[in-house]
Design an enzyme around this catalytic site. Structure first.
Site, PDB file in Angstrom:
ATOM      1  N   LEU A  16      42.146  61.448  -9.055  1.00 47.53           N
ATOM      2  CA  LEU A  16      43.000  60.773  -7.846  1.00 47.53           C
ATOM      3  C   LEU A  16      42.179  60.692  -6.645  1.00 47.53           C
ATOM      4  O   LEU A  16      41.864  59.574  -6.170  1.00 47.53           O
ATOM      5  CB  LEU A  16      44.259  60.902  -8.035  1.00 47.53           C
ATOM      6  CG  LEU A  16      45.571  60.912  -9.235  1.00 47.53           C
ATOM      7  CD1 LEU A  16      46.761  61.065  -8.848  1.00 47.53           C
ATOM      8  CD2 LEU A  16      45.046  59.547  -9.818  1.00 47.53           C
ATOM      9  N   THR A  20      39.180  67.609   2.032  1.00 43.90           N
ATOM     10  CA  THR A  20      38.704  68.968   2.577  1.00 43.90           C
ATOM     11  C   THR A  20      39.045  70.335   1.766  1.00 43.90           C
ATOM     12  O   THR A  20      38.210  71.322   1.611  1.00 43.90           O
ATOM     13  CB  THR A  20      38.787  69.122   4.057  1.00 43.90           C
ATOM     14  OG1 THR A  20      38.448  67.680   4.788  1.00 43.90           O
ATOM     15  CG2 THR A  20      37.763  70.304   4.699  1.00 43.90           C
ATOM     16  N   TYR A  21      40.387  70.224   1.399  1.00 41.90           N
ATOM     17  CA  TYR A  21      41.072  71.658   1.139  1.00 41.90           C
ATOM     18  C   TYR A  21      41.467  71.480  -0.181  1.00 41.90           C
ATOM     19  O   TYR A  21      42.397  72.212  -0.885  1.00 41.90           O
ATOM     20  CB  TYR A  21      42.383  71.784   1.947  1.00 41.90           C
ATOM     21  CG  TYR A  21      41.693  71.906   3.348  1.00 41.90           C
ATOM     22  CD1 TYR A  21      41.328  73.152   3.744  1.00 41.90           C
ATOM     23  CD2 TYR A  21      41.819  70.990   4.340  1.00 41.90           C
ATOM     24  CE1 TYR A  21      40.885  73.599   5.052  1.00 41.90           C
ATOM     25  CE2 TYR A  21      41.469  71.223   5.582  1.00 41.90           C
ATOM     26  CZ  TYR A  21      40.953  72.363   6.039  1.00 41.90           C
ATOM     27  OH  TYR A  21      40.387  72.743   7.218  1.00 41.90           O
ATOM     28  N   GLY A  22      41.043  70.114  -1.171  1.00 43.58           N
ATOM     29  CA  GLY A  22      41.410  70.182  -2.569  1.00 43.58           C
ATOM     30  C   GLY A  22      41.245  69.096  -3.117  1.00 43.58           C
ATOM     31  O   GLY A  22      40.723  68.224  -2.452  1.00 43.58           O
ATOM     32  N   ILE A  23      41.398  68.940  -4.460  1.00 47.64           N
ATOM     33  CA  ILE A  23      41.204  67.916  -5.401  1.00 47.64           C
ATOM     34  C   ILE A  23      42.612  67.395  -5.953  1.00 47.64           C
ATOM     35  O   ILE A  23      43.292  68.316  -6.331  1.00 47.64           O
ATOM     36  CB  ILE A  23      40.062  67.942  -6.611  1.00 47.64           C
ATOM     37  CG1 ILE A  23      38.688  68.510  -5.707  1.00 47.64           C
ATOM     38  CG2 ILE A  23      39.754  66.943  -7.257  1.00 47.64           C
ATOM     39  CD1 ILE A  23      37.780  68.860  -6.837  1.00 47.64           C
ATOM     40  N   VAL A  24      42.727  66.326  -6.059  1.00 43.52           N
ATOM     41  CA  VAL A  24      44.152  65.864  -6.747  1.00 43.52           C
ATOM     42  C   VAL A  24      43.765  65.160  -8.058  1.00 43.52           C
ATOM     43  O   VAL A  24      43.137  64.261  -7.868  1.00 43.52           O
ATOM     44  CB  VAL A  24      44.787  64.947  -5.881  1.00 43.52           C
ATOM     45  CG1 VAL A  24      46.237  64.436  -6.412  1.00 43.52           C
ATOM     46  CG2 VAL A  24      45.113  65.582  -4.448  1.00 43.52           C
ATOM     47  N   LYS A  39      47.208  69.212  -7.549  1.00 40.77           N
ATOM     48  CA  LYS A  39      46.451  69.408  -6.362  1.00 40.77           C
ATOM     49  C   LYS A  39      45.846  70.855  -6.695  1.00 40.77           C
ATOM     50  O   LYS A  39      46.612  71.905  -6.850  1.00 40.77           O
ATOM     51  CB  LYS A  39      47.175  69.599  -5.081  1.00 40.77           C
ATOM     52  CG  LYS A  39      46.220  69.723  -3.846  1.00 40.77           C
ATOM     53  CD  LYS A  39      46.568  69.484  -2.366  1.00 40.77           C
ATOM     54  CE  LYS A  39      45.733  69.477  -1.363  1.00 40.77           C
ATOM     55  NZ  LYS A  39      46.416  69.035   0.008  1.00 40.77           N
ATOM     56  N   ASP A 133      50.069  64.964  10.518  1.00 38.16           N
ATOM     57  CA  ASP A 133      48.892  64.134   9.832  1.00 38.16           C
ATOM     58  C   ASP A 133      49.654  62.858   8.948  1.00 38.16           C
ATOM     59  O   ASP A 133      49.229  62.483   7.790  1.00 38.16           O
ATOM     60  CB  ASP A 133      48.149  64.966   8.823  1.00 38.16           C
ATOM     61  CG  ASP A 133      46.865  64.310   8.262  1.00 38.16           C
ATOM     62  OD1 ASP A 133      46.345  63.312   9.011  1.00 38.16           O
ATOM     63  OD2 ASP A 133      46.338  64.555   7.282  1.00 38.16           O
TER      64      ASP A 133
END
Length: 633
Positions: A16, A20-24, A39, A133
């Protein structure tokens, strides 16, 4: 993904997004065949701030407008751990809806999304966190339900930060853009972003979206408001910036050189985005946006104040029967809370200035006006005009606008030059009522000219009301306390009492200061006290304490004791149909002020109103007793 505890339970369907801090990923649970979002992030010896926040969110948050985290799976490696955060799968984010799908939200949908975002942020705030954010991509939608996601940058609002993580530029407030966190208030970061988000929902475009500070500052000034020189100094902006931008918008042309003006003209031509026509429209939504994008951190609202500003959008929305109504379950009992003297005294300090003004609108009690109370439509327009006049007179007395707005609506008469400013103002109110009478006499098929020959011909009441607002450059408050009563499930046997008390209340220009919901609750409290002898005794006791509190100055003259705010609670059956669990201290003080207004009205005017509203003598005697209580010296 390698074979591990995750792959034993889930199958990857699609990727999806990646940050910077992960993949979903979109994943499917092998056993249930249900789809989820997952995530994935890796934690090694450099355990990041953002990873830690995601784990906090899983443990701390449980709210319908925050993304739900169902599970966290951990694959322990030799020198690192891989985390899989299993979350609910949403339909998309606001960015996709507004910019990719190019969906234009209607007003009711915008307001629905806005209050859901406020609900989610207020819940985080109550838990001690701010999101930090709040971008379009982090506001997800599932079946028209808002889901705030990505808590990696959130902060504990009770801790002053030395360094704030930089988020998406268009949602950063000026104090973060300028790199001066010392003047930053964590409670106000999300609300700046909230103003930006609501602008996008209204106009399908981003208000500020520049990659450098200079263009960003100019964009803020040209599209919303000019900062004070004090704010510019706090942000350490250059002298050139002050000279070029601040002075132009303050119209101090003599202080400008031709080169500076030419530089600004070049900027206009190069960007073609110097002004913003959307925010020039005087609407409640634009007012909400501008208040949230205030340069001054001190004057920018926090999330609690954002909710109040949201309700102002509803209150000023036209016409009333299209306004969203927030329904609630009517409780079987109501609690009357007896507040301690210290609580009443400290709360009364916020209202003290109102009791120093004894202004009343005399024309409110004249015969030709009192005739129009019988039908709700006529009564509604009368009280709305009264509230509008209250707004105007308070505007006249403010230190910035003192009497400057008089030229908008004062008309000459024989005694005009001999009259005082206030007399001129009140004489002009007669014209408001004569304008209103056009609707009384000809509604719904009237044909008349407003303001004689030089105005436009009107064909219906809504058009009349629109031009009434336009002429005065003000907004008529449409969802007032009486409207709330009519839209509630309150027993309508109390309607005549409510109308009468509210009519007395709006004779004061200060009526516009009070929250309409509180006014509605306060009048109902006065009515309940009339019907319930126990509540009457307790209300008298609270009024007596308020009498004393008005005579005690701030802090030094009072013995600060650490007593409870609430000293007693009494529950009564809710036979009144009021959608309220308990009465607050503000309700008590507002009821006290309403009786204070009754005290200011002369006996002659008081008796005339009693006759017109057909109020029984028993209720009048009850009010007289309350008046005598607060009249004690």
């Amino acid at each position: 993904m390698s074979n591990n505890i995750f792959t034993n339970n889930y199958t990857i369907v699609d990727k999806l997004s990646e940050g910077t801090y992960g993949i979903v990923y979109k994943v499917e649970h092998i056993e249930s065949k249900k789809n989820f979002a997952c995530k994935k992030f890796v934690i090694d010896n450099n355990f990041t701030y953002c990873n830690y926040n995601e784990l906090i969110a899983h443990n701390e948050f449980n709210h319908s407008n925050l993304i739900e985290i169902y599970d966290i799976l951990v694959d322990y490696g030799h020198d690192k751990c891989t985390y899989y955060v299993i979350m609910e799968l949403c339909d998309g984010c606001l960015f996709d809806i507004l910019f990719c799908d190019k969906v234009f939200l209607d007003e009711s949908q915008r307001l629905d999304y806005l209050i859901q975002i406020i609900d989610g942020l207020e819940y985080m705030w109550s838990k001690g966190f701010v999101h930090n954010d709040l971008s379009l991509t982090n506001i997800l939608v599932k079946n028209n339900k808002i889901k705030i996601a990505d808590f990696g940058f959130m902060y504990n609002r009770f801790i002053k930060q030395d360094i704030y993580h930089r988020n998406t530029i268009y949602i950063q407030p000026p104090e973060l853009i300028s790199g001066h966190p010392r003047i930053c208030d964590p409670n106000k970061i999300d609300t700046w972003a909230l103003g930006q988000i609501f602008y996008v929902m209204c106009y399908n475009s981003v208000l500020y979206n520049y990659s450098n500070k200079t263009d960003y500052y100019l964009d803020i000034i040209s599209k919303t408001n000019t900062p004070s020189l004090d704010i510019i100094d706090k942000l350490y902006l250059s002298d050139k910036y002050k000279k070029l931008y601040y002075n132009i918008f303050r119209k101090n042309i003599k202080k400008l050189t031709q080169n500076a003006i030419n530089e600004l003209v070049c900027y206009n031509k190069s960007t073609n985005k110097f002004s913003n026509d959307n925010l020039r429209k005087k609407t409640s939504s634009n007012k909400f946006i501008k208040k949230h994008m205030n340069w001054s951190v001190r004057h920018r609202p926090d999330i609690k104040q954002s909710r109040k500003l949201f309700y102002e959008i509803l209150a000023n929305k036209y016409p009333i029967y299209n306004s969203p109504i927030i329904q609630s379950i009517i409780p079987s009992t109501i609690s009357f809370r007896e507040f301690s003297f210290h609580k009443l005294w400290s709360s009364m300090n916020n209202y003290d200035y109102l009791f120093k003004s004894n202004l009343l609108f005399g024309i409110h009690f004249e015969y030709k006006i009192r005739l129009h109370h019988r039908f709700d439509y006529q009564y509604n327009l009368i009280v709305k005009i009264m509230l509008l006049m209250g707004k105007i007179i308070r505007s006249c007395f403010s230190k910035y606008n003192k009497f400057k707005c008089l030229n908008k609506f004062i008309y000459p008469n024989n005694n005009y030059l001999l009259s005082s400013q206030i007399s001129r103002l009140e004489n002009s109110f007669d014209r408001f009522y004569s304008m209103g009478k056009i609707i009384y006499c000809h509604y719904p098929f009237f044909e008349n000219y407003i303001f004689d020959y030089d105005t436009i011909k009107l064909s219906n009441s809504l058009e009349f009301q629109y031009h009434f607002i336009d002429i005065l450059d003000k907004e008529i408050p449409c969802l007032d306390a009486y409207d709330i009563f009519l839209l509630s499930n309150c027993n309508k046997m109390y309607q005549k009492y409510f109308k009468y008390m509210y009519y007395l209340f709006v004779s004061s220009p200060n009526a516009t200061v009070f929250d309409n919901n509180i006014v509605y609750q306060s009048i109902m409290l006065i009515i309940i006290s009339y019907k319930n002898s126990l509540i009457y005794k307790k209300l008298i006791n609270q009024f007596l304490k308020l009498n004393i509190s008005t005579k005690i100055k701030y802090s030094r003259e009072i013995n600060h004791c650490f007593n409870d705010d609430i000293i007693n609670v009494i529950e009564i059956d809710n036979d009144y149909g009021i959608n309220l669990n308990y009465f607050t201290v503000d309700t008590i003080i507002t009821a006290y002020y309403i009786i204070h207004i009754c005290r200011l009205i002369t006996n002659e005017k008081y008796n005339l109103l009693n006759i017109n509203f057909a109020i029984e003598s028993k209720f009048i005697k009850y009010l007289d007793k309350l008046v005598s209580v607060i009249d004690m010296e």
